[in-house]
Design a protein around this motif. Structure first.
Motif, PDB file in Angstrom:
ATOM      1  N   LEU A  97       0.865  -1.173   0.000  1.00 29.18           N
ATOM      2  CA  LEU A  97       0.000   0.000   0.000  1.00 29.18           C
ATOM      3  C   LEU A  97       0.904   1.226   0.000  1.00 29.18           C
ATOM      4  N   LEU A  98       0.737   2.091  -0.992  1.00 29.13           N
ATOM      5  CA  LEU A  98       1.626   3.235  -1.162  1.00 29.13           C
ATOM      6  C   LEU A  98       0.872   4.541  -1.005  1.00 29.13           C
ATOM      7  N   LEU A  99       1.564   5.533  -0.465  1.00 28.60           N
ATOM      8  CA  LEU A  99       1.015   6.875  -0.296  1.00 28.60           C
ATOM      9  C   LEU A  99       1.798   7.825  -1.184  1.00 28.60           C
ATOM     10  N   ASP A 100       1.082   8.518  -2.064  1.00 26.19           N
ATOM     11  CA  ASP A 100       1.686   9.503  -2.959  1.00 26.19           C
ATOM     12  C   ASP A 100       1.358  10.889  -2.410  1.00 26.19           C
ATOM     13  N   VAL A 101       2.385  11.641  -2.032  1.00 27.52           N
ATOM     14  CA  VAL A 101       2.215  12.959  -1.424  1.00 27.52           C
ATOM     15  C   VAL A 101       2.679  14.017  -2.411  1.00 27.52           C
ATOM     16  N   SER A 102       1.845  15.032  -2.637  1.00 29.88           N
ATOM     17  CA  SER A 102       2.155  16.086  -3.596  1.00 29.88           C
ATOM     18  C   SER A 102       1.629  17.421  -3.074  1.00 29.88           C
ATOM     19  N   PRO A 103       1.973  18.532  -3.716  1.00 33.68           N
ATOM     20  CA  PRO A 103       1.473  19.830  -3.250  1.00 33.68           C
ATOM     21  C   PRO A 103      -0.044  19.846  -3.166  1.00 33.68           C
ATOM     22  N   LEU A 104      -0.559  20.666  -2.276  1.00 38.31           N
ATOM     23  CA  LEU A 104      -1.983  20.725  -1.992  1.00 38.31           C
ATOM     24  C   LEU A 104      -2.789  21.019  -3.248  1.00 38.31           C
ATOM     25  N   ASP A 105      -3.810  20.220  -3.490  1.00 35.97           N
ATOM     26  CA  ASP A 105      -4.663  20.419  -4.652  1.00 35.97           C
ATOM     27  C   ASP A 105      -5.275  21.818  -4.636  1.00 35.97           C
ATOM     28  N   GLY A 106      -5.346  22.432  -5.806  1.00 38.03           N
ATOM     29  CA  GLY A 106      -6.013  23.717  -5.929  1.00 38.03           C
ATOM     30  C   GLY A 106      -5.180  24.916  -5.551  1.00 38.03           C
ATOM     31  N   VAL A 107      -3.911  24.702  -5.189  1.00 41.41           N
ATOM     32  CA  VAL A 107      -3.031  25.805  -4.806  1.00 41.41           C
ATOM     33  C   VAL A 107      -2.080  26.098  -5.955  1.00 41.41           C
ATOM     34  N   ASP A 108      -2.022  27.343  -6.376  1.00 45.51           N
ATOM     35  CA  ASP A 108      -1.121  27.725  -7.459  1.00 45.51           C
ATOM     36  C   ASP A 108       0.323  27.704  -6.967  1.00 45.51           C
ATOM     37  N   LEU A 109       1.190  27.040  -7.735  1.00 44.40           N
ATOM     38  CA  LEU A 109       2.601  26.979  -7.380  1.00 44.40           C
ATOM     39  C   LEU A 109       3.334  28.200  -7.927  1.00 44.40           C
ATOM     40  N   PRO A 110       4.410  28.606  -7.266  1.00 43.02           N
ATOM     41  CA  PRO A 110       5.191  29.742  -7.767  1.00 43.02           C
ATOM     42  C   PRO A 110       5.761  29.424  -9.149  1.00 43.02           C
ATOM     43  N   PRO A 111       6.081  30.440  -9.934  1.00 41.60           N
ATOM     44  CA  PRO A 111       6.685  30.206 -11.241  1.00 41.60           C
ATOM     45  C   PRO A 111       7.966  29.374 -11.124  1.00 41.60           C
ATOM     46  N   LEU A 112       8.222  28.550 -12.132  1.00 38.81           N
ATOM     47  CA  LEU A 112       9.417  27.705 -12.214  1.00 38.81           C
ATOM     48  C   LEU A 112       9.463  26.657 -11.104  1.00 38.81           C
ATOM     49  N   THR A 113       8.316  26.289 -10.570  1.00 37.10           N
ATOM     50  CA  THR A 113       8.232  25.278  -9.526  1.00 37.10           C
ATOM     51  C   THR A 113       7.470  24.071 -10.053  1.00 37.10           C
ATOM     52  N   LEU A 114       8.041  22.882  -9.882  1.00 35.98           N
ATOM     53  CA  LEU A 114       7.407  21.668 -10.362  1.00 35.98           C
ATOM     54  C   LEU A 114       6.633  20.991  -9.235  1.00 35.98           C
ATOM     55  N   PRO A 115       5.460  20.441  -9.525  1.00 35.19           N
ATOM     56  CA  PRO A 115       4.698  19.692  -8.519  1.00 35.19           C
ATOM     57  C   PRO A 115       5.225  18.262  -8.420  1.00 35.19           C
ATOM     58  N   ILE A 116       6.158  18.035  -7.527  1.00 35.86           N
ATOM     59  CA  ILE A 116       6.773  16.723  -7.393  1.00 35.86           C
ATOM     60  C   ILE A 116       5.923  15.802  -6.525  1.00 35.86           C
ATOM     61  N   HIS A 117       6.305  14.527  -6.528  1.00 34.59           N
ATOM     62  CA  HIS A 117       5.586  13.513  -5.759  1.00 34.59           C
ATOM     63  C   HIS A 117       6.578  12.754  -4.871  1.00 34.59           C
ATOM     64  N   ALA A 118       6.212  12.582  -3.610  1.00 33.98           N
ATOM     65  CA  ALA A 118       6.972  11.747  -2.683  1.00 33.98           C
ATOM     66  C   ALA A 118       6.196  10.455  -2.496  1.00 33.98           C
ATOM     67  N   ILE A 119       6.900   9.323  -2.515  1.00 33.16           N
ATOM     68  CA  ILE A 119       6.263   8.011  -2.468  1.00 33.16           C
ATOM     69  C   ILE A 119       6.656   7.286  -1.189  1.00 33.16           C
ATOM     70  N   TYR A 120       5.658   6.818  -0.453  1.00 32.26           N
ATOM     71  CA  TYR A 120       5.877   6.099   0.791  1.00 32.26           C
ATOM     72  C   TYR A 120       5.153   4.762   0.773  1.00 32.26           C
ATOM     73  N   ARG A 121       5.749   3.780   1.407  1.00 35.04           N
ATOM     74  CA  ARG A 121       5.023   2.547   1.704  1.00 35.04           C
ATOM     75  C   ARG A 121       4.365   2.711   3.063  1.00 35.04           C
ATOM     76  N   VAL A 122       3.112   2.292   3.152  1.00 31.17           N
ATOM     77  CA  VAL A 122       2.305   2.521   4.352  1.00 31.17           C
ATOM     78  C   VAL A 122       1.946   1.193   5.002  1.00 31.17           C
ATOM     79  N   ALA A 123       2.032   1.151   6.312  1.00 27.76           N
ATOM     80  CA  ALA A 123       1.538   0.010   7.080  1.00 27.76           C
ATOM     81  C   ALA A 123       0.816   0.552   8.304  1.00 27.76           C
TER      82      ALA A 123
END
Length: 201
Positions: A97-123
């Motif tokens: 079971l994996l958790l994908d964490v990314s910037p808050l939905d609906g929030v505009d990111l600053p210019p030149l900023t990429l919305p990256i994803h952090a991946i975790y295994r969850v137990a």
């Protein structure tokens, strides 16, 4: 370049914090350009809802999951006076079971900023949550040696940036399971502080 100098408690939820802030600011992170979840394969576990605290960490740190839209979670991480929020989604890849964490939905990111994803295994077991981040030392070493099993590169600060597509990420993780290899680091344990009273929408 050597391995990551940060100890496990210091690194706890570090990649997620980078995702929350939408920047790769301090090195020793593993971040993906694409999510590990397929929109058709999003899972939701109400037992994750509520507030958690790292077991081996100073007081004042909490991790809170609230129900978001379309089976997502709103995540808030508090460390003293620092308070950051993100969106997260669960998905299952093979037996994990994996958790994908990314910037808050609906929030505009600053210019030149990429919305990256952090991946975790969850137990989740009873009143304890364990989060395992992708193993930076192993992945960075493979990239440096030109032997990465998945499309990835190192940025100027030494962060591992997974450039693989969602399908490639999922295929790689499934192959690791079949081979008996574990691409995740040792887990950080959290204990439940408070469960949400309303688990249903």
């Amino acid at each position: 370049m050597g391995g990551c100098p940060y100890t496990s408690p210091v690194r706890a939820f570090r990649a997620a914090l980078a995702a929350l802030l939408a920047c790769l600011s301090a090195g020793c992170l593993v971040a993906a350009l694409h999510p590990v979840y397929d929109p058709r394969l999003i899972a939701f576990d109400p037992s994750l809802l509520g507030s958690w605290s790292p077991i081996e960490a100073p007081e004042g740190r909490t991790l809170t999951f609230e129900r978001g839209e379309w089976h997502s979670y709103h995540v808030e991480y508090v460390d003293g006076e620092q308070r950051v929020r993100a969106s997260a989604r669960l998905t299952r890849v093979g037996r994990d079971l994996l958790l994908d964490v990314s910037p808050l939905d609906g929030v505009d990111l600053p210019p030149l900023t990429l919305p990256i994803h952090a991946i975790y295994r969850v137990a989740i077991e009873a009143e304890q949550l364990r989060l395992s981040e992708l193993d930076y030392d192993t992945l960075a070493g493979q990239v440096r040696a030109g032997m990465s099993p998945i499309p990835a590169s190192l940025d100027a600060r030494g962060n591992v940036v997974l450039t693989a597509t969602t399908q490639e990420l999922r295929r790689w993780l499934e192959e690791m399971q079949k081979e008996g290899s574990d691409p995740f680091a040792e887990p950080t344990a959290y204990e439940r502080r408070q469960a949400l009273e309303t688990a249903e929408p």
